[in-house]
Enzyme design. Structure first.
Site, PDB file in Angstrom:
ATOM      1  N   ASP A   1      -2.478  -1.919   6.794  1.00  0.00           N
ATOM      2  CA  ASP A   1      -1.429  -2.341   5.872  1.00  0.00           C
ATOM      3  C   ASP A   1      -1.138  -3.835   5.991  1.00  0.00           C
ATOM      4  OD1 ASP A   1      -1.348   0.529   6.043  1.00  0.00           O
ATOM      5  OD2 ASP A   1       0.468   0.395   4.818  1.00  0.00           O
TER       6      ASP A   1
ATOM      7  N   ASP B   1       4.239   6.588   4.871  1.00  0.00           N
ATOM      8  CA  ASP B   1       2.927   7.175   5.188  1.00  0.00           C
ATOM      9  C   ASP B   1       2.489   6.886   6.626  1.00  0.00           C
ATOM     10  OD1 ASP B   1       2.837   4.506   4.200  1.00  0.00           O
ATOM     11  OD2 ASP B   1       0.670   4.648   3.906  1.00  0.00           O
TER      12      ASP B   1
HETATM   13 ZN   LIG Z   1       0.234   2.548   4.569  1.00  0.00          ZN
HETATM   14 ZN   LIG Z   2       2.714  -0.147   4.316  1.00  0.00          ZN
END
Ligand SMILES: [Zn+2]
Ligand SMILES: [Zn+2]
Length: 350
Positions: free
Chosen positions: A253, A65
Protein backbone atom coordinates in the site's frame (compact mmCIF):
# COMPACT_ATOMS: atom_id res chain seq x y z
CA UNK A 1 25.91 -22.66 -0.80
CA UNK A 2 22.38 -21.91 0.42
CA UNK A 3 22.36 -21.65 4.23
CA UNK A 4 19.97 -23.83 6.19
CA UNK A 5 16.51 -22.26 6.39
CA UNK A 6 15.98 -20.34 9.58
CA UNK A 7 13.65 -17.54 8.52
CA UNK A 8 10.63 -17.94 6.32
CA UNK A 9 7.67 -15.85 5.25
CA UNK A 10 4.34 -17.33 4.28
CA UNK A 11 1.70 -15.23 2.58
CA UNK A 12 -1.72 -15.93 4.10
CA UNK A 13 -3.95 -15.65 1.06
CA UNK A 14 -3.78 -15.25 -2.70
CA UNK A 15 -2.72 -12.35 -4.92
CA UNK A 16 -6.15 -10.68 -4.75
CA UNK A 17 -7.13 -11.33 -1.12
CA UNK A 18 -6.88 -9.02 1.87
CA UNK A 19 -3.30 -8.79 3.10
CA UNK A 20 -1.47 -10.81 5.78
CA UNK A 21 1.80 -12.71 6.01
CA UNK A 22 3.38 -14.86 8.69
CA UNK A 23 7.10 -14.85 9.47
CA UNK A 24 8.80 -17.63 11.41
CA UNK A 25 12.31 -17.18 12.73
CA UNK A 26 13.62 -20.56 13.75
CA UNK A 27 16.83 -21.00 15.73
CA UNK A 28 16.89 -24.67 16.67
CA UNK A 29 14.92 -25.09 19.88
CA UNK A 30 13.74 -21.52 19.73
CA UNK A 31 11.18 -19.86 17.48
CA UNK A 32 9.59 -16.43 17.05
CA UNK A 33 6.48 -15.81 15.01
CA UNK A 34 5.43 -12.44 13.60
CA UNK A 35 2.19 -11.58 11.82
CA UNK A 36 2.28 -8.80 9.22
CA UNK A 37 -1.17 -7.23 8.81
CA UNK A 38 -4.36 -9.14 9.42
CA UNK A 39 -6.92 -8.72 6.63
CA UNK A 40 -10.35 -10.28 6.57
CA UNK A 41 -10.34 -14.06 7.11
CA UNK A 42 -6.58 -14.33 6.74
CA UNK A 43 -6.03 -16.48 9.86
CA UNK A 44 -8.53 -19.14 8.69
CA UNK A 45 -5.81 -21.60 7.75
CA UNK A 46 -4.03 -21.33 11.13
CA UNK A 47 -4.84 -23.59 14.09
CA UNK A 48 -5.67 -22.15 17.50
CA UNK A 49 -2.22 -23.05 18.81
CA UNK A 50 -0.57 -21.42 15.78
CA UNK A 51 -2.49 -18.20 16.40
CA UNK A 52 -1.58 -18.36 20.09
CA UNK A 53 2.09 -18.75 19.21
CA UNK A 54 2.29 -15.38 17.41
CA UNK A 55 4.63 -13.04 19.32
CA UNK A 56 4.16 -9.76 17.48
CA UNK A 57 1.62 -8.25 15.08
CA UNK A 58 3.08 -5.60 12.77
CA UNK A 59 0.54 -3.43 10.94
CA UNK A 60 1.49 -1.52 7.81
CA UNK A 61 -1.48 0.85 8.32
CA UNK A 62 -5.11 0.60 9.35
CA UNK A 63 -7.15 0.57 6.17
CA UNK A 64 -9.85 -2.03 6.65
CA UNK A 65 -8.33 -4.67 4.34
CA UNK A 66 -5.28 -4.85 6.66
CA UNK A 67 -7.02 -5.10 10.04
CA UNK A 68 -10.49 -6.58 9.41
CA UNK A 69 -9.28 -10.03 10.52
CA UNK A 70 -7.69 -8.84 13.77
CA UNK A 71 -10.53 -10.17 15.95
CA UNK A 72 -9.56 -13.74 15.01
CA UNK A 73 -6.19 -13.06 16.64
CA UNK A 74 -7.57 -11.08 19.57
CA UNK A 75 -10.24 -13.64 20.43
CA UNK A 76 -7.67 -16.42 20.85
CA UNK A 77 -5.25 -14.26 22.84
CA UNK A 78 -7.12 -11.54 24.77
CA UNK A 79 -6.34 -13.09 28.17
CA UNK A 80 -2.92 -14.39 27.21
CA UNK A 81 -0.37 -14.29 30.02
CA UNK A 82 1.98 -16.95 28.63
CA UNK A 83 3.48 -14.41 26.22
CA UNK A 84 3.68 -10.65 26.13
CA UNK A 85 1.23 -9.06 23.71
CA UNK A 86 2.82 -6.61 21.30
CA UNK A 87 1.10 -4.79 18.43
CA UNK A 88 3.03 -2.37 16.21
CA UNK A 89 1.93 0.23 13.69
CA UNK A 90 2.29 3.78 12.43
CA UNK A 91 1.43 6.90 14.50
CA UNK A 92 -2.21 6.74 15.64
CA UNK A 93 -2.03 2.99 16.28
CA UNK A 94 -3.07 3.29 19.93
CA UNK A 95 -6.24 5.21 19.13
CA UNK A 96 -7.37 2.68 16.52
CA UNK A 97 -6.34 -0.48 18.37
CA UNK A 98 -7.64 0.64 21.79
CA UNK A 99 -11.01 1.29 20.13
CA UNK A 100 -10.93 -2.31 18.90
CA UNK A 101 -10.10 -3.57 22.43
CA UNK A 102 -12.90 -1.47 23.96
CA UNK A 103 -15.47 -2.65 21.42
CA UNK A 104 -16.51 -5.61 23.60
CA UNK A 105 -18.14 -6.18 26.98
CA UNK A 106 -15.51 -7.46 29.44
CA UNK A 107 -17.57 -7.81 32.64
CA UNK A 108 -16.74 -11.53 32.95
CA UNK A 109 -13.01 -10.79 32.77
CA UNK A 110 -12.59 -8.55 35.83
CA UNK A 111 -11.05 -11.44 37.71
CA UNK A 112 -8.91 -14.29 36.41
CA UNK A 113 -5.97 -13.73 34.08
CA UNK A 114 -5.10 -10.08 33.62
CA UNK A 115 -3.21 -9.77 30.40
CA UNK A 116 -1.35 -6.61 29.42
CA UNK A 117 -1.41 -5.36 25.84
CA UNK A 118 1.27 -3.10 24.43
CA UNK A 119 0.60 -0.94 21.38
CA UNK A 120 3.78 0.53 19.92
CA UNK A 121 3.59 3.50 17.57
CA UNK A 122 6.55 3.68 15.21
CA UNK A 123 7.29 7.37 14.72
CA UNK A 124 10.13 8.70 12.60
CA UNK A 125 12.51 9.32 15.51
CA UNK A 126 10.96 7.46 18.44
CA UNK A 127 8.82 4.52 19.48
CA UNK A 128 5.86 5.41 21.68
CA UNK A 129 4.43 2.48 23.66
CA UNK A 130 1.07 2.29 25.45
CA UNK A 131 0.07 -0.47 27.90
CA UNK A 132 -3.54 -1.37 28.67
CA UNK A 133 -5.01 -4.18 30.80
CA UNK A 134 -7.84 -6.65 30.43
CA UNK A 135 -9.02 -6.15 34.07
CA UNK A 136 -9.54 -2.48 33.27
CA UNK A 137 -11.50 -3.40 30.12
CA UNK A 138 -8.63 -1.66 28.25
CA UNK A 139 -10.16 1.71 29.25
CA UNK A 140 -7.09 3.54 30.51
CA UNK A 141 -3.44 3.67 29.56
CA UNK A 142 -1.55 2.06 32.47
CA UNK A 143 1.88 3.05 31.26
CA UNK A 144 3.38 5.13 28.46
CA UNK A 145 6.94 4.62 27.40
CA UNK A 146 8.93 6.57 24.83
CA UNK A 147 12.34 5.63 23.48
CA UNK A 148 14.45 7.08 20.69
CA UNK A 149 14.52 5.19 17.42
CA UNK A 150 17.89 4.42 15.84
CA UNK A 151 17.53 4.75 12.07
CA UNK A 152 15.15 2.18 10.65
CA UNK A 153 15.42 -0.19 13.61
CA UNK A 154 12.16 -0.98 15.43
CA UNK A 155 13.46 -3.63 17.80
CA UNK A 156 16.14 -6.27 18.01
CA UNK A 157 16.39 -9.53 19.90
CA UNK A 158 19.33 -11.88 20.16
CA UNK A 159 17.99 -13.83 17.19
CA UNK A 160 16.45 -11.33 14.78
CA UNK A 161 15.74 -7.67 14.11
CA UNK A 162 12.74 -5.74 12.78
CA UNK A 163 13.16 -2.57 10.73
CA UNK A 164 10.53 -0.31 9.21
CA UNK A 165 10.41 2.33 6.49
CA UNK A 166 7.73 4.99 5.95
CA UNK A 167 5.95 4.68 2.61
CA UNK A 168 3.59 7.23 0.98
CA UNK A 169 -0.09 6.16 0.80
CA UNK A 170 -2.05 9.41 1.45
CA UNK A 171 -1.08 8.37 4.99
CA UNK A 172 1.95 6.53 6.35
CA UNK A 173 2.15 2.88 5.42
CA UNK A 174 5.04 1.02 7.03
CA UNK A 175 7.13 -1.46 5.10
CA UNK A 176 8.92 -4.03 7.26
CA UNK A 177 12.16 -6.00 6.99
CA UNK A 178 12.88 -8.88 9.34
CA UNK A 179 16.43 -10.19 9.44
CA UNK A 180 17.80 -13.18 11.29
CA UNK A 181 20.95 -12.41 13.27
CA UNK A 182 24.30 -13.30 11.76
CA UNK A 183 25.58 -16.72 12.81
CA UNK A 184 29.06 -17.10 14.22
CA UNK A 185 31.15 -20.22 13.72
CA UNK A 186 34.60 -20.86 15.19
CA UNK A 187 37.41 -21.05 12.65
CA UNK A 188 39.14 -24.30 13.59
CA UNK A 189 42.49 -23.23 12.11
CA UNK A 190 42.50 -20.04 14.18
CA UNK A 191 41.61 -21.97 17.32
CA UNK A 192 44.55 -24.33 16.78
CA UNK A 193 46.88 -21.39 16.21
CA UNK A 194 45.78 -19.87 19.49
CA UNK A 195 47.02 -23.00 21.26
CA UNK A 196 44.65 -22.81 24.23
CA UNK A 197 42.79 -25.87 25.38
CA UNK A 198 39.05 -25.80 24.51
CA UNK A 199 36.87 -25.37 27.59
CA UNK A 200 33.86 -23.51 28.88
CA UNK A 201 35.43 -20.29 27.57
CA UNK A 202 34.47 -21.24 23.99
CA UNK A 203 30.71 -21.05 24.58
CA UNK A 204 31.16 -18.00 26.83
CA UNK A 205 33.17 -16.21 24.11
CA UNK A 206 30.62 -17.12 21.43
CA UNK A 207 27.82 -15.75 23.59
CA UNK A 208 29.79 -12.58 24.36
CA UNK A 209 30.65 -11.97 20.70
CA UNK A 210 27.02 -12.63 19.71
CA UNK A 211 25.91 -9.97 22.18
CA UNK A 212 28.47 -7.52 20.78
CA UNK A 213 27.37 -8.20 17.20
CA UNK A 214 23.72 -7.55 18.10
CA UNK A 215 24.62 -4.25 19.83
CA UNK A 216 23.95 -5.41 23.38
CA UNK A 217 27.59 -5.28 24.49
CA UNK A 218 30.53 -2.99 23.81
CA UNK A 219 32.90 -4.66 21.29
CA UNK A 220 35.83 -2.83 22.92
CA UNK A 221 35.34 -4.70 26.20
CA UNK A 222 38.23 -7.05 26.99
CA UNK A 223 37.83 -10.83 27.09
CA UNK A 224 40.48 -13.17 28.47
CA UNK A 225 41.39 -16.53 27.01
CA UNK A 226 44.12 -18.17 29.09
CA UNK A 227 47.00 -15.69 29.09
CA UNK A 228 45.57 -13.65 26.21
CA UNK A 229 43.41 -10.60 26.69
CA UNK A 230 41.84 -8.83 23.70
CA UNK A 231 38.81 -6.74 22.81
CA UNK A 232 35.71 -8.75 21.97
CA UNK A 233 35.72 -7.24 18.47
CA UNK A 234 39.30 -8.44 17.93
CA UNK A 235 38.39 -11.97 19.00
CA UNK A 236 35.46 -11.89 16.63
CA UNK A 237 37.66 -11.05 13.64
CA UNK A 238 40.37 -13.49 14.64
CA UNK A 239 38.42 -16.59 15.69
CA UNK A 240 35.07 -16.51 13.92
CA UNK A 241 33.60 -16.62 10.47
CA UNK A 242 30.30 -14.82 10.12
CA UNK A 243 27.40 -16.28 8.15
CA UNK A 244 25.05 -13.42 7.36
CA UNK A 245 21.39 -13.73 8.29
CA UNK A 246 18.68 -13.80 5.64
CA UNK A 247 16.02 -11.11 5.31
CA UNK A 248 12.35 -11.03 4.37
CA UNK A 249 10.63 -7.79 3.37
CA UNK A 250 6.94 -6.89 3.23
CA UNK A 251 6.03 -3.67 1.39
CA UNK A 252 2.39 -2.84 0.80
CA UNK A 253 0.00 0.00 0.00
CA UNK A 254 2.24 2.75 -1.27
CA UNK A 255 3.01 4.90 -4.26
CA UNK A 256 6.16 3.49 -5.81
CA UNK A 257 7.25 6.62 -7.67
CA UNK A 258 10.89 7.19 -8.60
CA UNK A 259 11.97 8.92 -5.33
CA UNK A 260 10.35 6.11 -3.31
CA UNK A 261 12.02 3.49 -5.51
CA UNK A 262 15.39 5.10 -4.89
CA UNK A 263 14.79 5.27 -1.15
CA UNK A 264 13.62 1.65 -1.04
CA UNK A 265 16.53 0.49 -3.16
CA UNK A 266 18.95 1.99 -0.64
CA UNK A 267 17.01 0.37 2.18
CA UNK A 268 16.81 -3.11 0.64
CA UNK A 269 19.96 -3.56 -1.41
CA UNK A 270 22.83 -5.63 -0.01
CA UNK A 271 20.47 -7.69 2.15
CA UNK A 272 21.53 -11.29 2.26
CA UNK A 273 19.23 -13.78 0.54
CA UNK A 274 16.26 -11.42 0.44
CA UNK A 275 12.65 -12.47 -0.13
CA UNK A 276 10.65 -9.39 -1.15
CA UNK A 277 6.87 -9.28 -1.05
CA UNK A 278 5.60 -6.18 -2.82
CA UNK A 279 2.15 -4.84 -3.57
CA UNK A 280 1.16 -4.57 -7.22
CA UNK A 281 -2.34 -3.16 -7.14
CA UNK A 282 -2.57 -2.17 -10.83
CA UNK A 283 -1.57 -3.18 -14.33
CA UNK A 284 1.01 -1.12 -16.18
CA UNK A 285 -1.62 0.75 -18.25
CA UNK A 286 -3.54 1.84 -15.13
CA UNK A 287 -0.81 4.13 -13.83
CA UNK A 288 -3.30 6.99 -13.33
CA UNK A 289 -5.37 4.82 -11.00
CA UNK A 290 -2.22 3.94 -9.10
CA UNK A 291 -1.34 7.61 -8.73
CA UNK A 292 -4.85 8.58 -7.58
CA UNK A 293 -5.05 5.90 -4.91
CA UNK A 294 -1.37 6.02 -3.87
CA UNK A 295 -0.75 2.44 -4.95
CA UNK A 296 1.74 0.90 -7.41
CA UNK A 297 1.69 -0.82 -10.77
CA UNK A 298 3.29 -4.16 -11.55
CA UNK A 299 5.84 -2.33 -13.70
CA UNK A 300 6.88 -0.09 -10.82
CA UNK A 301 7.13 -3.07 -8.48
CA UNK A 302 9.27 -4.99 -10.98
CA UNK A 303 11.58 -1.98 -11.49
CA UNK A 304 12.17 -1.98 -7.72
CA UNK A 305 13.04 -5.68 -7.88
CA UNK A 306 15.39 -5.07 -10.81
CA UNK A 307 17.23 -2.47 -8.70
CA UNK A 308 17.32 -4.56 -5.52
CA UNK A 309 17.79 -8.06 -7.05
CA UNK A 310 16.04 -10.11 -4.36
CA UNK A 311 16.46 -13.90 -4.39
CA UNK A 312 12.66 -14.25 -4.37
CA UNK A 313 10.16 -11.65 -5.53
CA UNK A 314 6.43 -12.12 -4.90
CA UNK A 315 3.62 -9.78 -5.92
CA UNK A 316 0.42 -9.45 -3.90
CA UNK A 317 -2.55 -7.13 -3.27
CA UNK A 318 -3.70 -7.10 -6.92
CA UNK A 319 -6.94 -5.12 -7.37
CA UNK A 320 -10.09 -7.24 -7.62
CA UNK A 321 -11.10 -5.19 -10.68
CA UNK A 322 -8.97 -7.56 -12.78
CA UNK A 323 -10.21 -10.90 -14.13
CA UNK A 324 -7.91 -13.95 -13.84
CA UNK A 325 -6.81 -13.49 -17.45
CA UNK A 326 -5.83 -9.87 -16.69
CA UNK A 327 -3.91 -11.03 -13.66
CA UNK A 328 -1.86 -13.37 -15.84
CA UNK A 329 -1.03 -10.39 -18.02
CA UNK A 330 0.00 -8.38 -14.94
CA UNK A 331 2.40 -11.15 -13.94
CA UNK A 332 3.87 -11.28 -17.45
CA UNK A 333 4.32 -7.50 -17.49
CA UNK A 334 6.35 -7.74 -14.30
CA UNK A 335 8.31 -10.78 -15.54
CA UNK A 336 9.39 -8.81 -18.61
CA UNK A 337 11.37 -6.61 -16.23
CA UNK A 338 12.21 -9.11 -13.47
CA UNK A 339 11.87 -12.67 -14.80
CA UNK A 340 11.80 -14.37 -11.38
CA UNK A 341 8.59 -12.54 -10.38
CA UNK A 342 5.80 -14.74 -9.01
CA UNK A 343 2.48 -14.15 -7.29
CA UNK A 344 2.30 -14.69 -3.53
CA UNK A 345 0.09 -17.65 -2.67
CA UNK A 346 -0.74 -19.23 0.65
CA UNK A 347 1.59 -22.13 -0.14
CA UNK A 348 4.50 -19.98 -1.33
CA UNK A 349 6.95 -20.28 1.52
CA UNK A 350 10.44 -18.89 1.38
ZN1 LIG B 1 -4.61 -2.39 1.17
ZN1 LIG C 1 -4.28 1.12 2.19
Amino acid sequence: MIPEVSIEIKYLGGPVSDAAALVDVDWGQWQARLLLDCGDGRLRSLSKSEIQSIDHVLFSHFHMDHIAGFDAFFRKNYSRESKENHLWGPPGADQILSARFQGYLWNLCETGPNSSWWVHEIHENRILSFRRELHDAFQTVQEIFSRPREGSLVFRTEHYSVEAIDLPHHTTSLGYVITESDRLNFRQDALQELDVRPGPWTSKLKQTVTEAVSGRRDPNELFEIGEHSEAIGEWKDRLFEVNRGRSVAYMTDFRLDIPTRERLTDFLKDRHYLTLLCESQYAEEDLDLAKNTAHSTCQEAALLAAAVQPERFLLFHISDRYRPIDRDRILRQAQTIYPMTQFAWENSVS
